[in-house]
Design an enzyme around this catalytic site. Structure first.
Site, PDB file in Angstrom:
ATOM      1  N   SER A 129     -19.048  26.443  15.898  1.00  0.00           N
ATOM      2  CA  SER A 129     -18.925  25.936  17.279  1.00  0.00           C
ATOM      3  C   SER A 129     -18.095  24.660  17.331  1.00  0.00           C
ATOM      4  O   SER A 129     -17.186  24.529  18.170  1.00  0.00           O
ATOM      5  CB  SER A 129     -20.297  25.713  17.910  1.00  0.00           C
ATOM      6  OG  SER A 129     -21.100  24.890  17.096  1.00  0.00           O
ATOM      7  N   ASP A 189     -32.775  26.493  13.063  1.00  0.00           N
ATOM      8  CA  ASP A 189     -33.129  27.616  13.931  1.00  0.00           C
ATOM      9  C   ASP A 189     -34.477  28.249  13.594  1.00  0.00           C
ATOM     10  O   ASP A 189     -34.993  29.052  14.364  1.00  0.00           O
ATOM     11  CB  ASP A 189     -32.033  28.687  13.860  1.00  0.00           C
ATOM     12  CG  ASP A 189     -30.714  28.151  14.373  1.00  0.00           C
ATOM     13  OD1 ASP A 189     -30.718  27.523  15.445  1.00  0.00           O
ATOM     14  OD2 ASP A 189     -29.688  28.333  13.702  1.00  0.00           O
ATOM     15  N   ARG A 212     -33.486  18.638  10.651  1.00  0.00           N
ATOM     16  CA  ARG A 212     -33.709  19.050  12.045  1.00  0.00           C
ATOM     17  C   ARG A 212     -34.899  20.009  12.103  1.00  0.00           C
ATOM     18  O   ARG A 212     -35.661  20.008  13.072  1.00  0.00           O
ATOM     19  CB  ARG A 212     -32.452  19.737  12.602  1.00  0.00           C
ATOM     20  CG  ARG A 212     -31.221  18.848  12.562  1.00  0.00           C
ATOM     21  CD  ARG A 212     -29.968  19.606  12.924  1.00  0.00           C
ATOM     22  NE  ARG A 212     -29.688  20.714  12.014  1.00  0.00           N
ATOM     23  CZ  ARG A 212     -28.707  21.600  12.176  1.00  0.00           C
ATOM     24  NH1 ARG A 212     -27.896  21.491  13.223  1.00  0.00           N
ATOM     25  NH2 ARG A 212     -28.512  22.566  11.304  1.00  0.00           N
ATOM     26  N   HIS A 233     -27.894  28.012   4.552  1.00  0.00           N
ATOM     27  CA  HIS A 233     -26.906  27.187   5.244  1.00  0.00           C
ATOM     28  C   HIS A 233     -25.623  27.143   4.428  1.00  0.00           C
ATOM     29  O   HIS A 233     -25.675  27.189   3.195  1.00  0.00           O
ATOM     30  CB  HIS A 233     -27.425  25.758   5.467  1.00  0.00           C
ATOM     31  CG  HIS A 233     -26.696  25.062   6.560  1.00  0.00           C
ATOM     32  ND1 HIS A 233     -25.536  24.364   6.338  1.00  0.00           N
ATOM     33  CD2 HIS A 233     -26.930  24.991   7.894  1.00  0.00           C
ATOM     34  CE1 HIS A 233     -25.109  23.881   7.496  1.00  0.00           C
ATOM     35  NE2 HIS A 233     -25.931  24.249   8.457  1.00  0.00           N
TER      36      HIS A 233
HETATM   37  N1  HAX Z   1     -31.172  35.826   4.059  1.00  0.00           N
HETATM   38  C1  HAX Z   1     -30.599  36.743   3.235  1.00  0.00           C
HETATM   39  N2  HAX Z   1     -29.456  36.561   2.592  1.00  0.00           N
HETATM   40  C2  HAX Z   1     -28.869  35.368   2.737  1.00  0.00           C
HETATM   41  C3  HAX Z   1     -29.401  34.348   3.525  1.00  0.00           C
HETATM   42  C4  HAX Z   1     -30.607  34.619   4.230  1.00  0.00           C
HETATM   43  N3  HAX Z   1     -31.161  33.746   5.049  1.00  0.00           N
HETATM   44  N4  HAX Z   1     -28.594  33.276   3.476  1.00  0.00           N
HETATM   45  C5  HAX Z   1     -27.569  33.625   2.672  1.00  0.00           C
HETATM   46  N5  HAX Z   1     -27.723  34.891   2.228  1.00  0.00           N
HETATM   47  C6  HAX Z   1     -26.793  35.680   1.431  1.00  0.00           C
HETATM   48  C7  HAX Z   1     -25.465  35.781   2.179  1.00  0.00           C
HETATM   49  O1  HAX Z   1     -25.510  36.816   3.153  1.00  0.00           O
HETATM   50  C8  HAX Z   1     -24.510  36.073   1.047  1.00  0.00           C
HETATM   51  O2  HAX Z   1     -24.645  37.437   0.705  1.00  0.00           O
HETATM   52  P1  HAX Z   1     -23.355  38.282   0.186  1.00  0.00           P
HETATM   53  O3  HAX Z   1     -22.966  37.646  -1.091  1.00  0.00           O
HETATM   54  O4  HAX Z   1     -23.914  39.662   0.046  1.00  0.00           O
HETATM   55  O5  HAX Z   1     -22.315  38.156   1.248  1.00  0.00           O
HETATM   56  C9  HAX Z   1     -25.090  35.234  -0.092  1.00  0.00           C
HETATM   57  O6  HAX Z   1     -26.462  34.996   0.250  1.00  0.00           O
HETATM   58  C10 HAX Z   1     -24.395  33.904  -0.277  1.00  0.00           C
HETATM   59  O7  HAX Z   1     -24.389  33.212   0.952  1.00  0.00           O
HETATM   60  P2  HAX Z   1     -24.386  31.606   1.014  1.00  0.00           P
HETATM   61  O8  HAX Z   1     -23.147  31.135   0.322  1.00  0.00           O
HETATM   62  O9  HAX Z   1     -25.684  31.073   0.526  1.00  0.00           O
HETATM   63  O10 HAX Z   1     -24.339  31.341   2.552  1.00  0.00           O
HETATM   64  P3  HAX Z   1     -23.067  31.371   3.536  1.00  0.00           P
HETATM   65  O11 HAX Z   1     -22.438  30.031   3.506  1.00  0.00           O
HETATM   66  O12 HAX Z   1     -22.185  32.547   3.266  1.00  0.00           O
HETATM   67  O13 HAX Z   1     -23.767  31.645   4.944  1.00  0.00           O
HETATM   68  C11 HAX Z   1     -25.451  31.385   6.567  1.00  0.00           C
HETATM   69  C12 HAX Z   1     -24.573  30.674   5.542  1.00  0.00           C
HETATM   70  C13 HAX Z   1     -26.172  30.347   7.403  1.00  0.00           C
HETATM   71  C14 HAX Z   1     -24.551  32.216   7.498  1.00  0.00           C
HETATM   72  C15 HAX Z   1     -26.485  32.285   5.816  1.00  0.00           C
HETATM   73  O14 HAX Z   1     -27.351  31.469   5.046  1.00  0.00           O
HETATM   74  C16 HAX Z   1     -27.294  33.165   6.733  1.00  0.00           C
HETATM   75  O15 HAX Z   1     -26.827  34.263   7.102  1.00  0.00           O
HETATM   76  N6  HAX Z   1     -28.526  32.706   7.185  1.00  0.00           N
HETATM   77  C17 HAX Z   1     -29.322  33.447   8.139  1.00  0.00           C
HETATM   78  C18 HAX Z   1     -28.783  33.231   9.543  1.00  0.00           C
HETATM   79  C19 HAX Z   1     -29.052  31.815  10.013  1.00  0.00           C
HETATM   80  O16 HAX Z   1     -30.128  31.279   9.910  1.00  0.00           O
HETATM   81  N7  HAX Z   1     -28.011  31.194  10.588  1.00  0.00           N
HETATM   82  C20 HAX Z   1     -28.109  29.835  11.144  1.00  0.00           C
HETATM   83  C21 HAX Z   1     -27.567  28.760  10.208  1.00  0.00           C
HETATM   84  C22 HAX Z   1     -27.643  27.381  10.798  1.00  0.00           C
HETATM   85  C23 HAX Z   1     -26.718  27.284  11.947  1.00  0.00           C
HETATM   86  O17 HAX Z   1     -25.508  27.329  11.871  1.00  0.00           O
HETATM   87  N8  HAX Z   1     -27.284  27.203  13.097  1.00  0.00           N
HETATM   88  O18 HAX Z   1     -26.538  27.261  14.189  1.00  0.00           O
END
Ligand code: HAX
Length: 441
Positions: A241, A373, A327, A318
């Protein structure tokens, strides 16, 4: 007579400009980072290529606004009488100037916001024209976008505005927009979920108090709103964002276009929408459990089932943070104080206890800890806002505050159009060949 926020901001801008100019003129070619193939393919993780002074996210410690932790921000900003949480307007002052305002200075900002709250009638018509099964984020974004005709920046730019003055109408646009966001959000909520019953704004209340009033929810929902808007306001520049807001504004699109765009980025389930996903997921678990509290083993099984079906656990992980999100902790403390017996809070707290171990065993997520979240929707649900599709709109109000502060400063420091360079896969393969075996040239 105390300086207004705008005057104090201008003083800070004049002080800051020579620092940016010196860095550019004297040290423009100094290398501060290198780029790897996995960063190019992997969404630029960790690449130091953006600048902001509004906030900084330390992977271990979490966010600091203008150098202050969230606890320090909440401690030092002025608060309404009998409230635990500070004025959101004071936070805007801090983000813009780097200084905690006193009571009088916050009072001036509250007055400024109050004067600018009236939403043009056509915005309500735009909202009303949406089908009632539309997602509130789509309505919110469009309502903001529809006000682009109000932009002072656009008018002055067309009339011929000096680059050094871009920040000034941008500041006016930002205040005009921010003041209206709670009104627009409450209107959307009432249209979608309360058959259009509308409660009019109270000009004597601050932003958090007025939002609670328009939502028709009693104390301490005013503090819930203040806390929510404050902790969601900024998370440095690289998140979707914030980056979208900055990117769109860098083409000199006005604040309405930029904030509408950032709202669209926030609406993705890997970003802001995760707060509604958490509640949706918890509801599913509760339904399966017939509303009984699951045992630790049962909850673990739900988590594993979700992971094994290839889905993420919303509210955990994250891209930058490597510890529990402060937070999250602030909201947990609030919940422990105000809603310790709430069933959803107990479910969420059980998740806090089981998910990190499971994510570590699962072995993928770099950060197994909860993010902002994981807890925000729980509090909303407790105070009666059970329509979880709406939660990201609340996030959006908060995030707009930080992004507006950033865009004003982007313009004040004349940051240019953003334009990174892309490469093709063949080019990348060629570069890799050269790097691995330089003799092949
Ligand atoms: N559950 C399951 N798998 C997860 C995970 C979770 N909560 N968090 C990360 N992973 C997985 C990723 O999908 C990724 O899998 P692949 O290798 O198969 O693609 C792997 O672990 C490595 O990811 P990462 O490097 O740890 O995390 P990223 O930087 O790629 O992504 C995210 C960060 C926040 C998008 C991720 O942790 C996620 O999808 N979390 C769940 C959704 C969520 O809570 N989003 C909100 C985040 C905070 C925010 O921005 N709020 O607005």
């Amino acid at each position: 007579m105390k300086k207004t926020l705008k005057q104090s901001l201008y003083k800070e801008i004049l002080k800051h400009r020579p620092r940016t100019q010196k860095l550019l003129k004297e040290y423009g070619d100094v290398v501060i980072d290198k780029v790897t193939v996995s960063q190019v393919i992997g969404g630029m993780r960790g690449l130091k290529s953006l600048i902001t002074d509004i906030s900084y996210l330390d992977p271990e410690e979490g966010i600091r606004y203008r150098g202050y932790t969230l606890n320090e921000v909440i401690e030092n900003l002025p608060k309404p009488k009998d409230s635990e949480m500070p004025y959101v307007e004071g936070l805007f002052y801090l983000l813009l100037t780097g200084r905690f305002p006193n009571e009088q200075e916050v009072g001036q900002v509250i007055d400024e916001f109050s004067k600018r709250r009236i939403v043009p009638r056509y915005v309500y018509e735009v909202i009303d024209s949406f089908p009632s099964n539309s997602h509130p984020m789509a309505i919110f974004s469009t309502a903001i976008l529809s006000m682009n005709r109000e932009s002072l920046f656009n008018r002055q730019y067309r009339a011929g505005l000096s680059k050094m003055d871009y920040w000034e109408p941008t500041y006016e646009d930002a205040l005009n927009l921010l003041a209206k966001l709670p009104e627009i959000a409450a209107y959307i909520y009432n249209k979608l979920y309360r058959k259009g019953d509308r409660i009019h704004s109270n000009p004597n209340l601050d932003m958090g108090g007025n939002f609670a009033h328009m939502m028709n929810i009693g104390k301490p929902y005013d503090d819930v709103s203040r806390l929510h808007f404050i902790i969601h306001s900024d998370h440095e520049s690289g998140n979707v964002s914030a980056h979208t807001g900055h990117l769109v504004a860098s083409s000199l699109s006005d604040i309405y276009l930029s904030i509408s765009a950032m709202i669209n980025g926030l609406a993705g389930p890997l970003h802001g929408l995760a707060n509604q996903e958490v509640l949706r997921w918890l509801q599913e678990v509760m339904n399966k459990m017939d509303n009984k509290m699951p045992s630790r083993d049962e909850m673990s099984q739900f988590v594993w089932d979700t992971l094994n079906s290839g889905q993420v656990i919303p509210g955990f992980g994250h891209a930058v943070l490597r510890k529990t999100d402060p937070r999250y902790m602030l909201q947990r403390e609030f919940s422990l104080k105000h809603l310790p017996e709430d069933p959803i809070f107990k479910y969420a707290d059980m998740l806090f206890k089981v998910v990190p171990d499971i994510l570590m065993k699962h072995g993928k997520a770099k950060n197994p800890w909860p993010n902002v979240d994981a807890q925000s929707g729980v509090i909303q649900w407790h105070y009666g806002v059970t329509e979880y599709d709406f939660y990201t709109v609340l996030f959006g109000i908060g995030r707009a505050i930080g992004i507006c502060a950033n865009v004003i400063w982007d313009r004040a420091l004349a940051y240019p159009l953003e334009r990174p360079k892309s490469v093709t896969t063949s080019m990348l393969e060629e570069m890799v060949k050269l790097a691995v075996n330089p003799e092949t040239v």
